[in-house]
Design a protein around this motif. Structure first.
Motif, PDB file in Angstrom:
ATOM      1  N   SER A 108     -33.595  21.262  18.178  1.00 45.93           N
ATOM      2  CA  SER A 108     -32.779  20.227  18.535  1.00 45.93           C
ATOM      3  C   SER A 108     -33.113  19.114  17.616  1.00 45.93           C
ATOM      4  O   SER A 108     -33.970  19.007  17.263  1.00 45.93           O
ATOM      5  CB  SER A 108     -33.010  19.769  19.953  1.00 45.93           C
ATOM      6  OG  SER A 108     -34.526  19.409  20.310  1.00 45.93           O
ATOM      7  N   LYS A 144     -31.127  21.402  23.206  1.00 44.96           N
ATOM      8  CA  LYS A 144     -31.289  22.752  22.971  1.00 44.96           C
ATOM      9  C   LYS A 144     -31.709  23.004  21.557  1.00 44.96           C
ATOM     10  O   LYS A 144     -31.128  22.565  20.453  1.00 44.96           O
ATOM     11  CB  LYS A 144     -29.742  23.578  23.213  1.00 44.96           C
ATOM     12  CG  LYS A 144     -29.177  23.692  24.533  1.00 44.96           C
ATOM     13  CD  LYS A 144     -27.979  24.229  24.680  1.00 44.96           C
ATOM     14  CE  LYS A 144     -27.577  24.254  26.017  1.00 44.96           C
ATOM     15  NZ  LYS A 144     -26.182  25.043  26.041  1.00 44.96           N
ATOM     16  N   ASP A 184     -22.927  24.086  21.377  1.00 51.13           N
ATOM     17  CA  ASP A 184     -24.029  24.035  20.793  1.00 51.13           C
ATOM     18  C   ASP A 184     -24.363  22.971  19.880  1.00 51.13           C
ATOM     19  O   ASP A 184     -25.517  22.610  19.617  1.00 51.13           O
ATOM     20  CB  ASP A 184     -24.371  25.340  19.782  1.00 51.13           C
ATOM     21  CG  ASP A 184     -24.124  26.513  20.574  1.00 51.13           C
ATOM     22  OD1 ASP A 184     -24.236  26.584  21.915  1.00 51.13           O
ATOM     23  OD2 ASP A 184     -23.953  27.794  20.024  1.00 51.13           O
TER      24      ASP A 184
END
Length: 681
Positions: free
Chosen positions: A671, A613, A593
């Motif tokens: 993000s 992301k 992540d």
């Protein structure tokens, strides 16, 4: 030999913080014994304060009755004389008297009308008669004002006795914790194509520093250096504040004005080596290759091409410790950043030495005891005679107890610079794709410091601004900084990424990596291009030897957003005092992540380094239950963000543990965004 009987007053406190050091108790006590012996020698020479006030005796001084007096230490000289404009440059009309132990004294009575034989700004030279009967000109090592000769690049000693001396109006601020340091070079502190002045810095730069939320300034390149492009690290006159920026009185006014603003001022001190210049430097002052320095190979630094002090000589200690006292007392500096400490600690000067962290490296035969003892003495004097003063060490080796008090057996510094951190960021930007960033490795480098020893964190160093390298902003955005920093042009992917990562890198370093923060002048707003002083190789151009503060005043340019972020970080620390708090507790570092979460001083930091992301309802652990609100959001428009996060959203903890924390909450973290939460209920 055993040193078991040596008493180090608080050595047990040292071992309580670092049990590994107990194995080296004998060596720590030996060092402390050497320190105590030197301290006793100084006390017998008249006491610590008098010893450090030697600059009032050595050099040249005009007394109130008009008498000119002088003293020098020149153990290798056969004779010493003073010449100058006052005696039509007569080589031998004014001899010094040899009073033994390498010391020479001069006394010149006033004129018949009671006025001194020298006047303000008169040029003088100490004439040294060498052992082979040559007469050579030298500047006094204690010269307090030197000016460049109009006909050559040599700097000459000038008498500085202004009719009106500057009188300080403001007391020193007492700020020794939570330092937010603005590292600055006076000469480049202007957009103009010239050497900027103390006056310019006082009038134009100090207000910017104050507005940005810094509480300390670290001034570089103040001790006079004949070669401007050396960045101040090849000192020629240690007691002379550089005249290329103005007068000593103007520097004092600068410092006094900073104190009025509540800002402490630190001096970048270079006592690790000295310039090789003979005509206007300390080298070969007495006509020999030794004197202040070691003779032979031990007296020269092979990489820096400079001279190395003989710290075992009591007169060298007098010179260097007086130098520190002089700037603390006469100029009211609030402390020092000591340059090149690693070079001083080791006989190898750290050259080709990787420093694995094995404690044997710090207590073996490679350690230069004489240099280490000098630093212990320097720190002891600074803190004893000027309480509240700050000392910072530039050490890359990781020397244990560097930042512990001398009475514990430490070296006595308050802080060390976290030198591995800027190297890490540059290496990542040079060599890795965004998706390959190792979050665990980044966090380890940022949090890897000695417990109980203060650390000054910084994301990029002044060296990385120099020609041949690039600042973080330039590594991130490079050529597009010339074409796409206007808000009238589209926000390109490169500029968007560069600004976002610049903010995240500075936040995580600012908030996680130390007990203090340092920024080099201009980097707060992502200064474009590099730093290069005028020299033969660039046709003596000032194009890169300036800081373009005008860029942040232009509302059409994106530099303002980085400047706003820099100010917001300092304001956040001013409010919540996380730099003064215990180190951050990192609860989350997720490689896929690219998310980091940590707590410090009651704040919760959540940083998403991922380039694509965004994470809705991302669960983050937090220790204290309650209602949390965003107090800093890198995605706000004023920071060139995309406004994806509602600034008024409130996050409520849930009573089930997560990531080794007693509670947790859900957050939306887009993000390349950082969010900082504070508990409000």
């Amino acid at each position: 030999m055993s040193y078991a009987d040596v008493k180090v007053p608080k050595i047990e406190a040292l071992f309580e913080r670092d049990g590994y050091l107990r194995s080296y108790e004998n060596e720590i006590k030996r060092r402390y014994k050497c320190f105590s012996e030197k301290r006793t020698q100084i006390e017998k020479a008249g006491g610590l304060r008098r010893f450090c006030e030697s600059y009032k005796e050595y050099g040249l001084h005009v007394r109130k009755d008009g008498t000119l007096v002088g003293a020098e230490w020149a153990p290798g000289a056969k004779g010493l004389y003073l010449r100058g404009e006052f005696n039509d440059w007569n080589n031998t009309s004014h001899p010094y008297k040899n009073v033994g132990f390498g010391k020479w004294e001069l006394r010149v009575p006033p004129k018949a009308d009671g006025s001194p034989v020298v006047k303000h700004l008169d040029k003088v030279k100490v004439v040294v008669q060498t052992q082979d009967n040559n007469f050579v000109d030298r500047n006094s090592p204690w010269a307090q004002y030197v000016l460049e000769d109009s006909s050559s690049p040599v700097y000459n000693h000038h008498i500085y006795i202004p009719e009106k001396k500057y009188q300080f109006k403001h007391s020193k601020p007492r700020k020794s914790t939570g330092l937010r340091i603005y590292e600055a070079h006076v000469g480049i502190a202007s957009p103009e194509y010239k050497v900027a002045t103390y006056e310019n810095f006082r009038i134009n730069v100090l207000p910017h520093i104050k507005k940005q939320g810094y509480n300390a300034i670290q001034l570089m390149a103040i001790m006079e250096h004949a070669y401007y492009a050396c960045f101040g690290y090849q000192v020629t006159s240690f007691f002379a504040a550089s005249s290329r920026y103005g007068t000593p009185c103007e520097l004092k006014e600068l410092i006094d004005t900073a104190h009025e603003l509540g800002i402490v001022v630190l001096l970048d001190v270079v006592h690790s080596h000295a310039c090789k210049n003979v005509l206007d430097g300390l080298n070969q002052f007495d006509g020999t290759n030794s004197g202040f320095f070691h003779d032979g190979g031990r007296g020269e630094h092979s990489l820096w091409d400079s001279r190395l002090f003989d710290y075992n000589q009591i007169e060298v200690l007098r010179f260097l410790m007086s130098n520190l006292y002089y700037y603390l007392d006469e100029f009211q500096f609030d402390g020092f950043r000591f340059d090149g400490v690693t070079s001083m600690f080791y006989h190898t000067h750290g050259i080709g030495h990787g420093f694995s962290g094995d404690y044997n490296e710090y207590f073996g035969m490679n350690v230069d005891t004489e240099s280490l003892i000098y630093l212990m003495l320097a720190n002891a004097m600074t803190h004893e005679l000027f309480p509240g003063s700050v000392t910072i060490a530039e050490d890359v080796s990781g020397m244990p107890a560097l930042c512990r008090p001398v009475d514990e057996g430490g070296t006595g510094f308050d802080y060390r610079l976290a030198m591995a951190i800027p190297d890490m960021w540059i290496k990542i930007l040079k060599e890795q794709k965004d998706e390959d960033w190792n979050i665990g490795s980044i966090v380890h480098t940022l949090s890897n410091r000695r417990w109980g020893e203060g650390t000054i964190a910084y994301a990029e160093s002044h060296d990385q601004a120099l020609v041949g390298d690039k600042t973080l902003a330039f590594w991130l955005m490079d050529a597009e900084m010339y074409t796409n920093m206007s808000i009238l042009s589209p926000l390109t992917p490169i500029i968007d990424r560069g600004i976002a990562l610049h903010k995240l890198i500075r936040l995580i370093t600012h908030s996680m990596a130390g007990e203090g923060w340092l920024n080099f002048i201009g980097n707060e707003f992502g200064h474009p291009e590099w730093l290069d002083f005028p020299r033969a190789g660039n046709n003596n151009s000032f194009h890169h030897a300036r800081r373009q503060f005008n860029l942040i005043d232009d509302n059409l340019l994106r530099y303002q957003f980085l400047n706003n972020w820099d100010r917001a970080l300092n304001e956040l620390d001013e409010k919540y005092k996380y730099l003064e708090a215990n180190p951050a507790y990192v609860s989350w570092k997720h490689e896929e992540d690219k998310v980091v979460a940590y707590e410090r001083a009651g704040l919760l930091f959540v940083i998403n380094f991922h380039g694509q992301k965004s994470f809705p309802d991302y669960r983050v652990g937090v220790d204290v239950a309650g209602k949390y609100k965003i107090v800093l959001n890198s995605d706000e428009a004023k920071f060139q963000g995309h406004c994806r996060v509602d600034p008024n959203v409130e996050a409520f903890t849930e009573p089930h543990g997560y990531a080794n924390r007693r509670n947790s909450l859900l957050v939306y973290v887009p993000s390349r965004t950082a969010l900082v939460f504070a508990k409000i209920d």
